[in-house]
Design a protein around this motif. Structure first.
Motif, PDB file in Angstrom:
ATOM      1  N   PRO A   3       0.801  -1.228   0.000  1.00 37.21           N
ATOM      2  CA  PRO A   3       0.000   0.000   0.000  1.00 37.21           C
ATOM      3  C   PRO A   3       0.833   1.278   0.000  1.00 37.21           C
ATOM      4  O   PRO A   3       0.346   2.329  -0.423  1.00 37.21           O
ATOM      5  CB  PRO A   3      -0.833  -0.129   1.287  1.00 37.21           C
ATOM      6  CG  PRO A   3      -0.140  -1.140   2.123  1.00 37.21           C
ATOM      7  CD  PRO A   3       0.527  -2.082   1.169  1.00 37.21           C
ATOM      8  N   GLY A  64      -1.272   5.749   6.982  1.00 36.86           N
ATOM      9  CA  GLY A  64      -0.953   4.369   7.283  1.00 36.86           C
ATOM     10  C   GLY A  64       0.262   4.301   8.191  1.00 36.86           C
ATOM     11  O   GLY A  64       0.864   5.320   8.526  1.00 36.86           O
ATOM     12  N   ARG A 104      -0.519  -5.344  15.141  1.00 38.23           N
ATOM     13  CA  ARG A 104      -1.333  -4.843  14.031  1.00 38.23           C
ATOM     14  C   ARG A 104      -2.808  -5.214  14.227  1.00 38.23           C
ATOM     15  O   ARG A 104      -3.693  -4.388  13.983  1.00 38.23           O
ATOM     16  CB  ARG A 104      -0.838  -5.405  12.704  1.00 38.23           C
ATOM     17  CG  ARG A 104      -1.758  -5.044  11.536  1.00 38.23           C
ATOM     18  CD  ARG A 104      -1.217  -5.479  10.210  1.00 38.23           C
ATOM     19  NE  ARG A 104      -0.966  -6.910  10.150  1.00 38.23           N
ATOM     20  CZ  ARG A 104      -0.373  -7.508   9.134  1.00 38.23           C
ATOM     21  NH1 ARG A 104       0.034  -6.790   8.103  1.00 38.23           N
ATOM     22  NH2 ARG A 104      -0.178  -8.811   9.142  1.00 38.23           N
ATOM     23  N   ALA A 108      -4.937  -1.902  14.096  1.00 34.74           N
ATOM     24  CA  ALA A 108      -5.476  -1.584  12.769  1.00 34.74           C
ATOM     25  C   ALA A 108      -6.862  -0.950  12.810  1.00 34.74           C
ATOM     26  O   ALA A 108      -7.133   0.002  12.054  1.00 34.74           O
ATOM     27  CB  ALA A 108      -5.485  -2.847  11.905  1.00 34.74           C
ATOM     28  N   GLY A 113      -5.744   4.435   7.926  1.00 34.07           N
ATOM     29  CA  GLY A 113      -4.963   3.897   6.813  1.00 34.07           C
ATOM     30  C   GLY A 113      -4.478   2.492   7.132  1.00 34.07           C
ATOM     31  O   GLY A 113      -4.643   2.001   8.258  1.00 34.07           O
ATOM     32  N   PRO A 114      -3.862   1.818   6.179  1.00 31.74           N
ATOM     33  CA  PRO A 114      -3.405   0.447   6.387  1.00 31.74           C
ATOM     34  C   PRO A 114      -2.155   0.355   7.244  1.00 31.74           C
ATOM     35  O   PRO A 114      -1.383   1.316   7.351  1.00 31.74           O
ATOM     36  CB  PRO A 114      -3.124  -0.052   4.965  1.00 31.74           C
ATOM     37  CG  PRO A 114      -2.826   1.183   4.190  1.00 31.74           C
ATOM     38  CD  PRO A 114      -3.656   2.271   4.793  1.00 31.74           C
ATOM     39  N   VAL A 116       1.317  -1.984   7.783  1.00 28.98           N
ATOM     40  CA  VAL A 116       2.196  -2.940   7.120  1.00 28.98           C
ATOM     41  C   VAL A 116       3.250  -3.397   8.118  1.00 28.98           C
ATOM     42  O   VAL A 116       3.915  -2.571   8.752  1.00 28.98           O
ATOM     43  CB  VAL A 116       2.880  -2.299   5.890  1.00 28.98           C
ATOM     44  CG1 VAL A 116       3.857  -3.280   5.249  1.00 28.98           C
ATOM     45  CG2 VAL A 116       1.838  -1.837   4.883  1.00 28.98           C
ATOM     46  N   ASP A 156       4.818  -8.679   6.156  1.00 29.58           N
ATOM     47  CA  ASP A 156       4.342  -8.344   4.813  1.00 29.58           C
ATOM     48  C   ASP A 156       5.493  -8.053   3.863  1.00 29.58           C
ATOM     49  O   ASP A 156       5.338  -8.161   2.641  1.00 29.58           O
ATOM     50  CB  ASP A 156       3.438  -7.110   4.864  1.00 29.58           C
ATOM     51  CG  ASP A 156       2.243  -7.306   5.772  1.00 29.58           C
ATOM     52  OD1 ASP A 156       1.526  -8.310   5.591  1.00 29.58           O
ATOM     53  OD2 ASP A 156       2.038  -6.465   6.670  1.00 29.58           O
TER      54      ASP A 156
END
Length: 307
Positions: A3, A64, A104, A108, A113-114, A116, A156
């Protein structure tokens, strides 16, 4: 696709080891934060370190977060100095990855936002000295153990940070390919903007990109004043830089190594330097800190970046 590659703003943490040692007064043998994974108290201390940064991100709309494992020195040479064998080292890297994945899961939902999870791989030698082997093949073989363990823990991506030579960076990029993970390559530079190996930053990026292109490049463990002068407009390699984790101090690596006190610099000035790099680094969208920085610096960077 990661992302981060969409251009969305991502935050990360600051100087993990310097914060633990100088601010929290925690002993880290050989500056190895992964030693805290050995017991519950240490794991809780590590997790609490990340909380202020995650809170800063939660307050920033659309941002993120890149959650990086505390494994900068969790490789065979440093582990040997600490009496850690290869089997235990694999387990440590695996556990670090799983701990970040667990964080996470908890955080999250609070971010817009995401998140990682990135498995950190540091240099084989000292991050301030280019003393790693010049052989790309040797670097690939050496770093595969850590890359495999982090991958098995569920990260990730991988991040090769404080790279002092293009050869070692290239070796890690090839190791990442072997385990099937994207990787970010982050170089450190001296006060003249060159790697400790003497290589020009652009030359090092182009060498790695030509043979094993990472997802993106970054710069860490250097003050913006050390490299701003080498960022010339129009150079294609500049567009490959997406990440920055700068030092708070303007001191050289040699001066920092000899210092017994933490130099936190000026958070406000550092933040304005980050903002000033927006035009020089058009694709810069992942910002964190390195030696001497803490949540105060990242708050200033966040606010300046958003402004």
């Amino acid at each position: 696709m990661l992302p981060q590659l969409t251009g969305q703003v991502f935050l990360s943490d600051g100087g993990l080891e310097t914060s633990l040692v100088f601010l929290d007064k925690i002993e880290l043998p050989h500056f190895a934060a992964f030693t805290l994974l050995a017991d519950e108290l240490g794991r809780e201390r590590l997790k609490s370190y990340y909380v202020p940064y995650l809170e800063l991100c939660a307050e920033m709309s659309g941002a993120g977060f890149v959650l990086e494992t505390p494994t900068w020195r969790a490789n065979p040479d440093w582990a040997a100095l600490l009496g850690v064998d290869s089997e235990h080292l694999r387990a440590v890297n695996h556990a670090a990855a799983q701990m970040m994945c667990s964080m996470r899961s908890r955080w999250a939902p609070r971010l817009s936002g995401p998140m990682v999870v990135s498995g950190v791989i540091g240099p084989r030698g000292d991050g301030y000295v280019a003393n790693a082997p010049d052989s790309v093949a040797a670097a690939t073989s050496y770093h595969c153990l850590q890359a495999e363990a982090l991958a098995s823990g569920g990260v990730d991506m991988l991040s090769a940070v404080t790279m002092t030579t293009s050869a070692e960076a290239l070796g890690i990029s090839l190791a990442a390919q072997r385990v099937g993970l994207p990787v970010a390559i982050s170089f450190t530079v001296e006060t003249d903007g060159r790697l400790p190996s003497g290589e020009a930053l652009g030359d090092a990026i182009e060498r790695v990109d030509a043979l094993a292109p990472p997802a993106y490049f970054a710069i860490n463990c250097a003050h913006p004043s050390h490299f701003a002068g080498v960022l010339k407009r129009g150079e294609p390699w500049i567009e490959r830089i997406r990440g920055l984790r700068a030092n708070a101090s303007t001191k050289s690596h040699a001066e920092l190594d000899a210092s017994a006190e933490l130099d936190i610099g000026d958070p406000s000035d550092l933040a304005q330097r980050y903002r000033g790099l927006k035009s020089a680094l058009p694709n810069l969208n992942i910002v964190g800190g390195c030696c001497g920085t803490d949540w105060r610096h990242l708050r200033a960077v966040r606010d300046a970046w958003g402004g």
